[in-house]
Motif scaffolding. Structure first.
Motif, PDB file in Angstrom:
ATOM      1  N   ASP A   1     -19.664 -29.511  37.610  1.00 24.95           N
ATOM      2  CA  ASP A   1     -18.952 -28.711  39.070  1.00 24.95           C
ATOM      3  C   ASP A   1     -20.641 -27.643  39.931  1.00 24.95           C
ATOM      4  O   ASP A   1     -21.014 -27.554  39.167  1.00 24.95           O
TER       5      ASP A   1
ATOM      6  N   THR B   1     -17.856 -34.024  39.164  1.00 28.42           N
ATOM      7  CA  THR B   1     -16.884 -33.295  38.721  1.00 28.42           C
ATOM      8  C   THR B   1     -17.285 -32.188  40.096  1.00 28.42           C
ATOM      9  O   THR B   1     -18.333 -31.407  39.951  1.00 28.42           O
TER      10      THR B   1
ATOM     11  N   SER C   1     -13.904 -36.438  40.551  1.00 29.33           N
ATOM     12  CA  SER C   1     -12.544 -35.718  40.414  1.00 29.33           C
ATOM     13  C   SER C   1     -12.817 -34.149  39.642  1.00 29.33           C
ATOM     14  O   SER C   1     -13.884 -33.266  40.751  1.00 29.33           O
ATOM     15  N   ASP C   2     -11.861 -33.394  39.936  1.00 27.11           N
ATOM     16  CA  ASP C   2     -11.855 -31.653  39.692  1.00 27.11           C
ATOM     17  C   ASP C   2     -12.219 -31.551  41.367  1.00 27.11           C
ATOM     18  O   ASP C   2     -13.130 -30.076  40.814  1.00 27.11           O
TER      19      ASP C   2
END
Length: 388
Positions: free
Chosen positions: A291, A312, A330-331
């Motif tokens: 992230d 992510t 994703s995310d």
């Protein structure tokens, strides 16, 4: 506060001149704040400022310098810090400053089973074509097989300037076929900068050669056809969180000419990458973007090589059509698929896509809306999409 200078200028005998030299099992210890210089050593093989070991020695040698050592060599083919022969050790305390100037000169060199350890906060600098900042080499020519290591601790800054200069290199001679290793370990928050055509930030060549870097690595390169990170001929590179900036060429590149010696690059963490990521023949690249990561560039694959992205919370600004093996997005990830020329569209091809809770954004900029259908996700296997 020792000050030691070897000046070969004007000397009739210039070969293997050293300012500090331990061989045949000898040991030298020098305290803090030493200054060691090798001068007047142009185009003379075997000259080093500080050296532990000698080719053909039967016994390992040791040199230790305390904190804040300043070590300098001047002249082509000269080296600042050099260790050779299995078991030889050369260690420097924290805050060292190591500098070379001249073509084909290297700042930190470990060869054939030796160990060089440089303490935290070092400044390592080279200038000259074909120069190396940190160099670990195994060639099997200096006695018994052994594992070679250059260990550069946290917070180091490694800078090279010159055509074909390499800031960090692990290299094994192809013919040794795994008899010994050549490794470079970089601690956390190491900064690597190169400038010059054909230069490279981090390189590993041939089987049993590896560079492993800790968190917070920065690699910045400039110059025509300059690489950020490159693994060739069966070598391996392992990265944690990193910033790799090579906007004009390859940020990450791997290849091998031998199907039995696959080159590998693995990266896990928060990454900031700018440039092309390319898996050439017989190679594997796997990048896990945590992230907060960012990638501006494109990807490519040769043949059956592998290039996997696991993204992510990552932003990817595409600069060209890209190919991946597996893509997991994703995310909260955001992928910008943008037309980058009037007659070119952006496409991502992969064996399989898994897209969840993310956005694939199409930006037409000033081009005709009719090109909208040219933006494609192309999968040879499956596309799985949810919440996106």
């Amino acid at each position: 506060n020792a000050e030691i200078t070897q000046d070969s200028a004007g000397s009739e005998y210039k070969y293997h001149r050293n300012a500090v030299f331990a061989a045949s099992g000898a040991s030298i210890t020098i305290g803090d704040d030493a200054r060691v210089s090798l001068l007047g050593s142009d185009n003379i093989l075997g000259n080093t400022a500080v050296s532990a070991g000698y080719t053909g020695d039967a016994a390992a040698s040791t040199v230790r310098l305390g904190a804040r050592a300043q070590i300098k060599s001047e002249g082509s083919q000269s080296h600042a810090v050099y260790a050779i022969v299995k078991g030889s050790e050369l260690t420097l305390g924290d805050g060292a400053k190591i500098e070379t100037s001249g073509d084909s000169s290297s700042a930190v060199v470990s060869i054939d089973g030796a160990l060089v350890s440089v303490g935290a906060g070092a400044e390592i600098q080279t200038s000259g074509g074909g120069s190396y900042g940190v160099y670990s080499y195994y060639g099997g020519t200096s006695g018994a097989a052994g594992d070679t290591l250059a260990d550069i601790r946290d917070g180091a800054k490694i800078t090279t300037a010159g055509e074909n200069a390499l800031a960090v290199l692990a290299y094994t001679k192809e013919a040794t076929n795994g008899a010994g290793r050549a490794d470079v370990i970089l601690g956390s928050n190491v900064r690597v900068e190169t400038s010059g055509a054909g230069a490279s930030g981090i390189s590993a060549y041939y089987k049993s050669a590896k560079v492993a870097a800790g968190e917070g690595l920065y690699v910045g390169v400039s110059g025509e056809k300059a690489f950020g990170v490159v693994a060739r001929y069966g070598a391996e590179i392992e990265l944690k969180g990193s910033a790799i900036l090579a906007p004009g060429y390859y940020a990450v590149y791997a290849m091998s000419d031998d199907a039995e010696a696959v080159s590998k690059v693995g990266a896990v963490g928060v990454h900031n990458v700018e440039g092309v990521i390319y898996a050439g023949a017989n190679s594997e690249i796997a990048i896990v973007y945590a992230d907060g990561s960012y990638f501006k560039g494109a990807t490519g694959i040769t043949g059956d090589s592998v290039l996997n992205f696991d993204m992510t919370g990552t932003e990817w600004i595409m600069t060209g059509s890209s190919t991946l093996s597996d893509a997991s997005i994703s995310d909260g990830s955001l992928v910008h698929m943008t037309i980058y020329a009037a007659d070119r569209f952006t496409q991502i091809s992969a064996d399989a896509f898994s897209i969840s809770d993310s956005v694939i954004k199409v930006c037409l900029e000033d081009f005709a809306a009719s090109l909208n259908d040219a933006f494609q996700l192309v999968a040879s296997d499956d596309i799985s999409v949810s919440g996106s």
